[in-house]
Design a protein around this motif. Structure first.
Motif, PDB file in Angstrom:
ATOM      1  N   GLN A   1     -28.586 -22.380  13.173  1.00  0.00           N
ATOM      2  CA  GLN A   1     -27.930 -23.439  13.878  1.00  0.00           C
ATOM      3  C   GLN A   1     -26.834 -24.154  13.380  1.00  0.00           C
ATOM      4  OE1 GLN A   1     -29.678 -24.694  16.842  1.00  0.00           O
ATOM      5  NE2 GLN A   1     -28.249 -26.338  17.170  1.00  0.00           N
ATOM      6  N   GLY A   2     -26.703 -24.281  12.168  1.00  0.00           N
ATOM      7  CA  GLY A   2     -25.804 -25.224  11.434  1.00  0.00           C
ATOM      8  C   GLY A   2     -24.133 -24.190  11.476  1.00  0.00           C
ATOM      9  N   ALA A   3     -24.395 -22.749  11.295  1.00  0.00           N
ATOM     10  CA  ALA A   3     -23.672 -21.913  11.208  1.00  0.00           C
ATOM     11  C   ALA A   3     -23.125 -21.573  12.620  1.00  0.00           C
ATOM     12  CB  ALA A   3     -24.030 -20.733  10.631  1.00  0.00           C
ATOM     13  N   THR A   4     -23.864 -21.542  13.614  1.00  0.00           N
ATOM     14  CA  THR A   4     -23.489 -21.417  14.942  1.00  0.00           C
ATOM     15  C   THR A   4     -22.648 -22.634  15.351  1.00  0.00           C
ATOM     16  OG1 THR A   4     -25.617 -20.101  15.247  1.00  0.00           O
ATOM     17  CG2 THR A   4     -24.372 -20.747  17.198  1.00  0.00           C
ATOM     18  N   GLU A   5     -23.086 -23.914  14.926  1.00  0.00           N
ATOM     19  CA  GLU A   5     -22.328 -25.098  15.642  1.00  0.00           C
ATOM     20  C   GLU A   5     -20.939 -25.196  14.980  1.00  0.00           C
ATOM     21  OE1 GLU A   5     -24.970 -28.209  14.419  1.00  0.00           O
ATOM     22  OE2 GLU A   5     -26.357 -28.066  16.252  1.00  0.00           O
ATOM     23  N   SER A   6     -20.864 -24.823  13.679  1.00  0.00           N
ATOM     24  CA  SER A   6     -19.651 -24.866  12.992  1.00  0.00           C
ATOM     25  C   SER A   6     -18.774 -23.650  13.408  1.00  0.00           C
ATOM     26  CB  SER A   6     -19.738 -24.579  11.392  1.00  0.00           C
ATOM     27  OG  SER A   6     -20.239 -25.635  10.710  1.00  0.00           O
ATOM     28  N   PHE A   7     -19.177 -22.566  13.624  1.00  0.00           N
ATOM     29  CA  PHE A   7     -18.520 -21.537  14.370  1.00  0.00           C
ATOM     30  C   PHE A   7     -17.836 -21.724  15.760  1.00  0.00           C
ATOM     31  CE2 PHE A   7     -17.507 -17.581  16.540  1.00  0.00           C
ATOM     32  CZ  PHE A   7     -16.995 -16.575  15.670  1.00  0.00           C
ATOM     33  N   LEU A   8     -18.690 -22.360  16.410  1.00  0.00           N
ATOM     34  CA  LEU A   8     -18.138 -22.608  17.956  1.00  0.00           C
ATOM     35  C   LEU A   8     -17.370 -23.800  17.967  1.00  0.00           C
ATOM     36  CD1 LEU A   8     -21.461 -21.812  19.796  1.00  0.00           C
ATOM     37  CD2 LEU A   8     -19.290 -20.496  19.735  1.00  0.00           C
ATOM     38  N   GLY A   9     -17.340 -24.812  16.895  1.00  0.00           N
ATOM     39  CA  GLY A   9     -16.866 -25.908  16.867  1.00  0.00           C
ATOM     40  C   GLY A   9     -15.172 -25.741  16.382  1.00  0.00           C
ATOM     41  N   ASP A  10     -14.937 -24.401  15.831  1.00  0.00           N
ATOM     42  CA  ASP A  10     -13.660 -24.072  15.439  1.00  0.00           C
ATOM     43  C   ASP A  10     -12.863 -23.438  16.402  1.00  0.00           C
ATOM     44  OD1 ASP A  10     -11.145 -23.050  14.079  1.00  0.00           O
ATOM     45  OD2 ASP A  10     -12.426 -23.290  12.288  1.00  0.00           O
ATOM     46  N   GLU A  11     -11.637 -24.018  17.040  1.00  0.00           N
ATOM     47  CA  GLU A  11     -10.794 -23.416  18.118  1.00  0.00           C
ATOM     48  C   GLU A  11     -10.233 -21.879  17.513  1.00  0.00           C
ATOM     49  OE1 GLU A  11      -6.391 -25.154  17.559  1.00  0.00           O
ATOM     50  OE2 GLU A  11      -7.798 -25.879  19.097  1.00  0.00           O
ATOM     51  N   ARG A  12     -10.352 -21.762  16.349  1.00  0.00           N
ATOM     52  CA  ARG A  12      -9.898 -20.482  15.841  1.00  0.00           C
ATOM     53  C   ARG A  12     -10.952 -19.350  15.539  1.00  0.00           C
ATOM     54  NH1 ARG A  12      -7.847 -23.110  10.612  1.00  0.00           N
ATOM     55  NH2 ARG A  12      -9.920 -23.788  10.962  1.00  0.00           N
ATOM     56  N   HIS A  13     -12.073 -19.793  16.001  1.00  0.00           N
ATOM     57  CA  HIS A  13     -13.125 -18.702  15.992  1.00  0.00           C
ATOM     58  C   HIS A  13     -13.671 -18.525  17.645  1.00  0.00           C
ATOM     59  CE1 HIS A  13     -14.764 -20.313  12.024  1.00  0.00           C
ATOM     60  NE2 HIS A  13     -13.647 -19.715  11.999  1.00  0.00           N
ATOM     61  N   HIS A  14     -13.895 -17.275  17.824  1.00  0.00           N
ATOM     62  CA  HIS A  14     -14.009 -16.844  19.302  1.00  0.00           C
ATOM     63  C   HIS A  14     -15.332 -15.963  19.470  1.00  0.00           C
ATOM     64  CE1 HIS A  14     -10.084 -18.143  19.819  1.00  0.00           C
ATOM     65  NE2 HIS A  14      -9.685 -17.397  18.693  1.00  0.00           N
ATOM     66  N   SER A  15     -16.360 -16.274  20.365  1.00  0.00           N
ATOM     67  CA  SER A  15     -17.539 -15.612  20.696  1.00  0.00           C
ATOM     68  C   SER A  15     -17.323 -15.089  22.391  1.00  0.00           C
ATOM     69  CB  SER A  15     -18.682 -16.626  20.346  1.00  0.00           C
ATOM     70  OG  SER A  15     -19.823 -15.631  20.651  1.00  0.00           O
ATOM     71  N   LEU A  16     -17.784 -13.935  22.249  1.00  0.00           N
ATOM     72  CA  LEU A  16     -17.632 -13.311  23.911  1.00  0.00           C
ATOM     73  C   LEU A  16     -19.001 -12.813  23.961  1.00  0.00           C
ATOM     74  CD1 LEU A  16     -14.098 -11.878  24.051  1.00  0.00           C
ATOM     75  CD2 LEU A  16     -14.812 -14.076  24.725  1.00  0.00           C
ATOM     76  N   ILE A  17     -19.663 -12.855  24.899  1.00  0.00           N
ATOM     77  CA  ILE A  17     -20.978 -12.029  25.257  1.00  0.00           C
ATOM     78  C   ILE A  17     -20.808 -11.488  26.609  1.00  0.00           C
ATOM     79  CG2 ILE A  17     -23.386 -12.337  25.708  1.00  0.00           C
ATOM     80  CD1 ILE A  17     -23.393 -14.645  23.968  1.00  0.00           C
ATOM     81  N   ALA A  18     -21.258 -10.213  26.648  1.00  0.00           N
ATOM     82  CA  ALA A  18     -21.360  -9.387  27.995  1.00  0.00           C
ATOM     83  C   ALA A  18     -22.671  -9.405  28.505  1.00  0.00           C
ATOM     84  CB  ALA A  18     -20.860  -7.870  27.804  1.00  0.00           C
ATOM     85  N   TYR A  19     -22.652  -9.572  29.776  1.00  0.00           N
ATOM     86  CA  TYR A  19     -23.984  -9.863  30.508  1.00  0.00           C
ATOM     87  C   TYR A  19     -23.960  -8.853  31.668  1.00  0.00           C
ATOM     88  CZ  TYR A  19     -24.227 -14.635  28.623  1.00  0.00           C
ATOM     89  OH  TYR A  19     -24.365 -15.624  27.459  1.00  0.00           O
TER      90      TYR A  19
END
Length: 173
Positions: free
Chosen positions: A60-78
């Motif tokens: 939870q905490g690591a995910t929130e920090s990751f997503l909260g930083d504009e220099r971190h990017h997460s893409l998911i294919a559906y």
């Protein structure tokens, strides 16, 4: 390639090499093409719903920090609104070089491997890197990981000769 915000409805179509698949309780249809939608992720819930694509369950905490930083990017294919693959990237900056994208992790659900999902995700992250004015993108993988090496090469990556990776591991107790 355009990366879509969640819920935009547009889709990217990739060739599908499978006749039938099962994902949890969802049975896939027989098809020649599977519609794949790549979304830029900004919500913790989307990461948790795709937790099976990560090496370990997202924290939870690591995910929130990751997503909260504009220099971190997460893409998911559906595929049919089911998470089929994910890629994460981190912008890294240095005073004498500028900014480059580090492809941190790529994961594709076993039932979707070999169909171009990984390549599409890597290409989409490269598009994000270009949008963010990165001068390049890089990744580290095991020398014997043939699938990852093929994916990265098909997405335009070239090996750097004579590189060595050294690691430090710290006790986190």
């Amino acid at each position: 390639m355009r990366i879509l915000p969640a819920g935009s409805g547009a889709r990217l179509t990739l060739q599908c090499n499978i006749r039938e698949r099962k994902i949890g309780a969802i049975k896939g249809r027989t098809c020649q093409y599977c519609p794949v939608e790549i979304r830029r992720i900004t919500q913790v819930g989307a990461i948790k719903a795709a937790g099976h694509l990560f090496d370990d369950p997202p924290r939870q905490g690591a995910t929130e920090s990751f997503l909260g930083d504009e220099r971190h990017h997460s893409l998911i294919a559906y595929v049919d609104n089911v998470p089929a693959g994910m890629v994460t990237g981190v912008e890294m900056m240095h005073p004498d070089k500028g900014t480059e994208m580090f492809l941190y992790e790529l994961g594709v659900d076993e039932s979707f491997r070999g169909q171009g999902v990984g390549r599409a995700l890597v290409s989409a992250l490269a598009d994000v890197a270009r949008e963010r004015d990165c001068y390049g993108m890089w990744v580290i993988t095991d020398a014997d990981n043939a699938a990852a090496l093929a994916t990265y090469r098909h997405a335009g990556g070239v090996p750097e000769e004579e590189q060595v990776v050294l690691v430090w591991t710290f006790d986190q107790t």
